[in-house]
Design a protein around this motif. Structure first.
Motif, PDB file in Angstrom:
ATOM      1  N   TYR A 126      21.447  -2.011  -5.004  1.00 55.25           N
ATOM      2  CA  TYR A 126      20.116  -2.601  -4.856  1.00 55.25           C
ATOM      3  C   TYR A 126      19.109  -1.978  -5.798  1.00 55.25           C
ATOM      4  N   GLY A 127      19.560  -1.427  -6.914  1.00 58.53           N
ATOM      5  CA  GLY A 127      18.651  -0.850  -7.880  1.00 58.53           C
ATOM      6  C   GLY A 127      17.935   0.357  -7.314  1.00 58.53           C
ATOM      7  N   PHE A 128      16.604   0.427  -7.504  1.00 62.46           N
ATOM      8  CA  PHE A 128      15.828   1.571  -7.061  1.00 62.46           C
ATOM      9  C   PHE A 128      14.926   1.218  -5.882  1.00 62.46           C
ATOM     10  N   ASP A 129      15.381   0.358  -5.007  1.00 61.48           N
ATOM     11  CA  ASP A 129      14.584   0.031  -3.838  1.00 61.48           C
ATOM     12  C   ASP A 129      14.416   1.243  -2.934  1.00 61.48           C
ATOM     13  N   SER A 130      15.381   2.179  -3.003  1.00 57.98           N
ATOM     14  CA  SER A 130      15.299   3.417  -2.233  1.00 57.98           C
ATOM     15  C   SER A 130      15.135   4.586  -3.189  1.00 57.98           C
ATOM     16  N   PRO A 131      14.573   5.710  -2.709  1.00 52.62           N
ATOM     17  CA  PRO A 131      14.450   6.882  -3.590  1.00 52.62           C
ATOM     18  C   PRO A 131      15.828   7.354  -4.050  1.00 52.62           C
ATOM     19  N   PHE A 132      15.880   7.875  -5.261  1.00 53.37           N
ATOM     20  CA  PHE A 132      17.137   8.411  -5.758  1.00 53.37           C
ATOM     21  C   PHE A 132      16.954   9.899  -6.027  1.00 53.37           C
TER      22      PHE A 132
ATOM     23  N   LYS B 281       0.830  -1.200   0.000  1.00 57.10           N
ATOM     24  CA  LYS B 281       0.000   0.000   0.000  1.00 57.10           C
ATOM     25  C   LYS B 281       0.865   1.251   0.000  1.00 57.10           C
ATOM     26  N   LEU B 282       1.911   1.241   0.830  1.00 56.08           N
ATOM     27  CA  LEU B 282       2.781   2.411   0.895  1.00 56.08           C
ATOM     28  C   LEU B 282       3.534   2.631  -0.411  1.00 56.08           C
ATOM     29  N   SER B 283       3.928   1.537  -1.054  1.00 54.72           N
ATOM     30  CA  SER B 283       4.664   1.682  -2.322  1.00 54.72           C
ATOM     31  C   SER B 283       3.805   2.331  -3.373  1.00 54.72           C
ATOM     32  N   HIS B 284       2.505   2.023  -3.386  1.00 61.58           N
ATOM     33  CA  HIS B 284       1.602   2.654  -4.353  1.00 61.58           C
ATOM     34  C   HIS B 284       1.401   4.119  -4.013  1.00 61.58           C
ATOM     35  N   GLU B 285       1.344   4.408  -2.691  1.00 58.03           N
ATOM     36  CA  GLU B 285       1.119   5.794  -2.304  1.00 58.03           C
ATOM     37  C   GLU B 285       2.287   6.694  -2.683  1.00 58.03           C
ATOM     38  N   PHE B 286       3.499   6.155  -2.703  1.00 59.43           N
ATOM     39  CA  PHE B 286       4.690   6.963  -2.936  1.00 59.43           C
ATOM     40  C   PHE B 286       5.120   7.006  -4.409  1.00 59.43           C
ATOM     41  N   ILE B 287       4.368   6.360  -5.285  1.00 58.31           N
ATOM     42  CA  ILE B 287       4.712   6.443  -6.714  1.00 58.31           C
ATOM     43  C   ILE B 287       4.463   7.866  -7.193  1.00 58.31           C
ATOM     44  N   ASP B 288       5.507   8.480  -7.756  1.00 56.17           N
ATOM     45  CA  ASP B 288       5.411   9.861  -8.244  1.00 56.17           C
ATOM     46  C   ASP B 288       4.931   9.910  -9.675  1.00 56.17           C
TER      47      ASP B 288
ATOM     48  N   GLN C 119      13.964  17.758  -1.887  1.00 62.11           N
ATOM     49  CA  GLN C 119      15.331  17.259  -1.937  1.00 62.11           C
ATOM     50  C   GLN C 119      15.625  16.493  -3.230  1.00 62.11           C
ATOM     51  N   ASN C 120      14.840  16.802  -4.278  1.00 57.66           N
ATOM     52  CA  ASN C 120      15.017  16.180  -5.605  1.00 57.66           C
ATOM     53  C   ASN C 120      14.880  14.663  -5.569  1.00 57.66           C
ATOM     54  N   GLU C 121      14.123  14.114  -4.611  1.00 56.64           N
ATOM     55  CA  GLU C 121      13.972  12.671  -4.498  1.00 56.64           C
ATOM     56  C   GLU C 121      12.897  12.165  -5.457  1.00 56.64           C
ATOM     57  N   ILE C 122      13.210  11.071  -6.149  1.00 54.19           N
ATOM     58  CA  ILE C 122      12.275  10.426  -7.062  1.00 54.19           C
ATOM     59  C   ILE C 122      12.127   8.978  -6.625  1.00 54.19           C
ATOM     60  N   LYS C 123      10.878   8.528  -6.448  1.00 57.02           N
ATOM     61  CA  LYS C 123      10.619   7.179  -5.950  1.00 57.02           C
ATOM     62  C   LYS C 123      10.793   6.142  -7.058  1.00 57.02           C
ATOM     63  N   ASN C 124      11.016   4.911  -6.635  1.00 55.94           N
ATOM     64  CA  ASN C 124      11.111   3.791  -7.560  1.00 55.94           C
ATOM     65  C   ASN C 124       9.793   3.617  -8.312  1.00 55.94           C
TER      66      ASN C 124
ATOM     67  N   GLY D 200       6.242  18.195 -28.019  1.00 57.85           N
ATOM     68  CA  GLY D 200       6.818  19.526 -27.905  1.00 57.85           C
ATOM     69  C   GLY D 200       7.656  19.709 -26.662  1.00 57.85           C
ATOM     70  N   GLN D 201       7.927  18.576 -25.929  1.00 61.70           N
ATOM     71  CA  GLN D 201       8.745  18.633 -24.718  1.00 61.70           C
ATOM     72  C   GLN D 201       9.854  17.574 -24.793  1.00 61.70           C
ATOM     73  N   THR D 202      10.860  17.778 -23.988  1.00 62.46           N
ATOM     74  CA  THR D 202      11.912  16.790 -23.746  1.00 62.46           C
ATOM     75  C   THR D 202      12.262  16.872 -22.260  1.00 62.46           C
ATOM     76  N   ALA D 203      12.462  15.718 -21.615  1.00 60.95           N
ATOM     77  CA  ALA D 203      12.841  15.684 -20.198  1.00 60.95           C
ATOM     78  C   ALA D 203      14.322  15.332 -20.092  1.00 60.95           C
ATOM     79  N   VAL D 204      15.056  16.140 -19.366  1.00 61.00           N
ATOM     80  CA  VAL D 204      16.497  15.943 -19.205  1.00 61.00           C
ATOM     81  C   VAL D 204      16.789  15.674 -17.728  1.00 61.00           C
ATOM     82  N   PHE D 205      17.488  14.575 -17.442  1.00 59.19           N
ATOM     83  CA  PHE D 205      17.869  14.217 -16.081  1.00 59.19           C
ATOM     84  C   PHE D 205      19.321  14.630 -15.850  1.00 59.19           C
ATOM     85  N   ILE D 206      19.532  15.392 -14.779  1.00 59.20           N
ATOM     86  CA  ILE D 206      20.872  15.810 -14.382  1.00 59.20           C
ATOM     87  C   ILE D 206      21.171  15.203 -13.024  1.00 59.20           C
ATOM     88  N   ASN D 207      22.254  14.441 -12.936  1.00 61.93           N
ATOM     89  CA  ASN D 207      22.627  13.794 -11.684  1.00 61.93           C
ATOM     90  C   ASN D 207      23.994  14.302 -11.231  1.00 61.93           C
ATOM     91  N   GLU D 208      23.990  14.995 -10.069  1.00 63.53           N
ATOM     92  CA  GLU D 208      25.212  15.528  -9.495  1.00 63.53           C
ATOM     93  C   GLU D 208      26.017  16.332 -10.519  1.00 63.53           C
TER      94      GLU D 208
END
Length: 376
Positions: free
Chosen positions: A89-95, A10-17, A37-42, A51-59
């Motif tokens: 551990y992949g994306f088990d935690s927010p990144f 239930k919590l995992s569904h609630e935290f899906i962004d 804090q720029n956190e994105i859930k698994n 007409g859009q493009t999404a760009v991910f910047i990490n550190e």
């Protein structure tokens, strides 16, 4: 399934962004998607609209670029980001990652103009000044490069922030282009379509270097001082006329004006003189018999024949003009219809020759140096 598993599910569904951006303006180029804090859930959902493009910047590093579509963010579609983070551990935690949405549609009707007059050199009119203004259209063709080189960490980057840079770039390149084109000054006002296309080709690499594509470039107007414009129009009209007929017409008008000027002694004298000449000519035409009788009377002193006046041909814009007298040719030189390099020809000359190399025409140049002495 145990109670703990149910709570975890239930919590995992609630935290899906859901990561998306709805643009409500016509001016935003880049928008940073704000998260705590720029956190994105698994398994977060990323929605990128047309007409859009999404760009991910990490550190501070470019991680990935997403084109229009819907994505589930996990290790399957973010391998680069996973490598950068080095997660065991992949994306088990927010990144943490910054997400920038880039508008890739066409930004139109952007204005440009020369801030200061551009000084050009013209063979006929000397140094002249022109101004120009118009519009252009652009779009982002390399979102990652654009963010790294231009946007940086700006959370809401608009076209107003880039316009001043682009207008300065356009003004500089336009000045360089027209300065090196070496076109006759009148062509800048009549060939603006061809000039617009040439400028666009010159400027395109500069725009591409920062991830921008110059889609359209228009010169709407090339302006110049009014006195220069009138001179160009006058020159254009003269160039289309038979200059010999025009000279005769102006001479006749000048004589007519002088004859009508009865307030001055010279004008009155010329008026009477022209009256006598016209009366004689009219009398001869009206009474040819009398003219015949006069010519057959004995003991009439006959003046010698008038000397044959040398006639010159000259070239303007690759076209043969003339013939004209040396005085008419001098007048054309004075009003810059021709110059010292214009080709001229008269009977007896083997070839067309520049005016400056014809001995009897060198007086046009204003020099007082005598020709070289003949060798003994």
């Amino acid at each position: 399934m145990g109670l703990f598993d149910e709570i975890k599910k239930k919590l995992s569904h609630e935290f899906i962004d859901i990561i998306e951006w709805l643009d409500t303006t016509d001016s935003t180029i880049v928008h940073r998607f704000e998260r705590y804090q720029n956190e994105i859930k698994n398994n977060a959902k990323l929605i990128v609209r047309e007409g859009q493009t999404a760009v991910f910047i990490n550190e501070g590093q470019l991680a990935d670029v997403f084109k229009p579509g819907t994505y589930t963010l996990n290790t399957n579609n973010l391998p680069i980001l996973t490598t950068l983070k080095g997660w065991k551990y992949g994306f088990d935690s927010p990144f943490k990652a910054e997400v920038y949405f880039v508008n890739t549609h066409l930004f139109t009707d952007e204005k440009w103009g020369t801030k200061n007059p551009i000084t050009l050199s013209d063979d006929r009119f000397g140094l002249v000044e022109i101004r120009a203004f118009g519009t252009y259209a652009f779009k982002i063709n390399d979102p990652g490069k654009f963010i790294i080189d231009i946007v940086g960490t700006d959370a809401n980057f608009t076209n107003f922030e880039i316009n001043e840079h682009l207008k300065s770039l356009i003004s500089t390149r336009f000045t360089n282009t027209v300065g090196s084109a070496n076109l006759p000054i009148e062509l800048y006002a009549t060939n603006i379509t061809e000039l617009s296309e040439t400028c666009k080709e010159v400027m395109q690499p500069e725009f591409n270097s920062v991830g921008i594509s110059l889609e359209k470039f228009f010169i709407e107007n090339v302006s110049m001082p009014e006195d220069l414009k009138k001179e160009i129009f006058e020159y254009s009209r003269i160039d289309k006329l038979d200059l010999d007929k025009l000279t005769k017409f102006k001479t006749a008008k000048a004589i007519e004006a002088a004859a009508a000027n009865e307030g001055g002694t010279a004008g009155a004298g010329m008026g009477m003189g022209m009256g006598f000449v016209l009366a004689q000519q009219m009398g001869g035409m009206m009474n040819p018999a009398t003219q015949q009788t006069n010519t057959t009377q004995p003991n009439v002193t006959v003046p010698p024949p008038m000397p044959v006046q040398i006639q010159y041909f000259y070239a303007v814009n690759g076209q043969q003009m003339g013939p004209v007298s040396i005085e008419q040719l001098k007048g054309f030189f004075a009003n810059r219809t021709i110059n010292k390099d214009s080709l001229v020809w008269k009977q007896g000359m083997a070839n067309w020759t520049p005016l400056k190399d014809v001995q009897e025409l060198q007086s046009f140049l204003g020099g007082n140096t005598p020709p070289p002495l003949p060798t003994v």
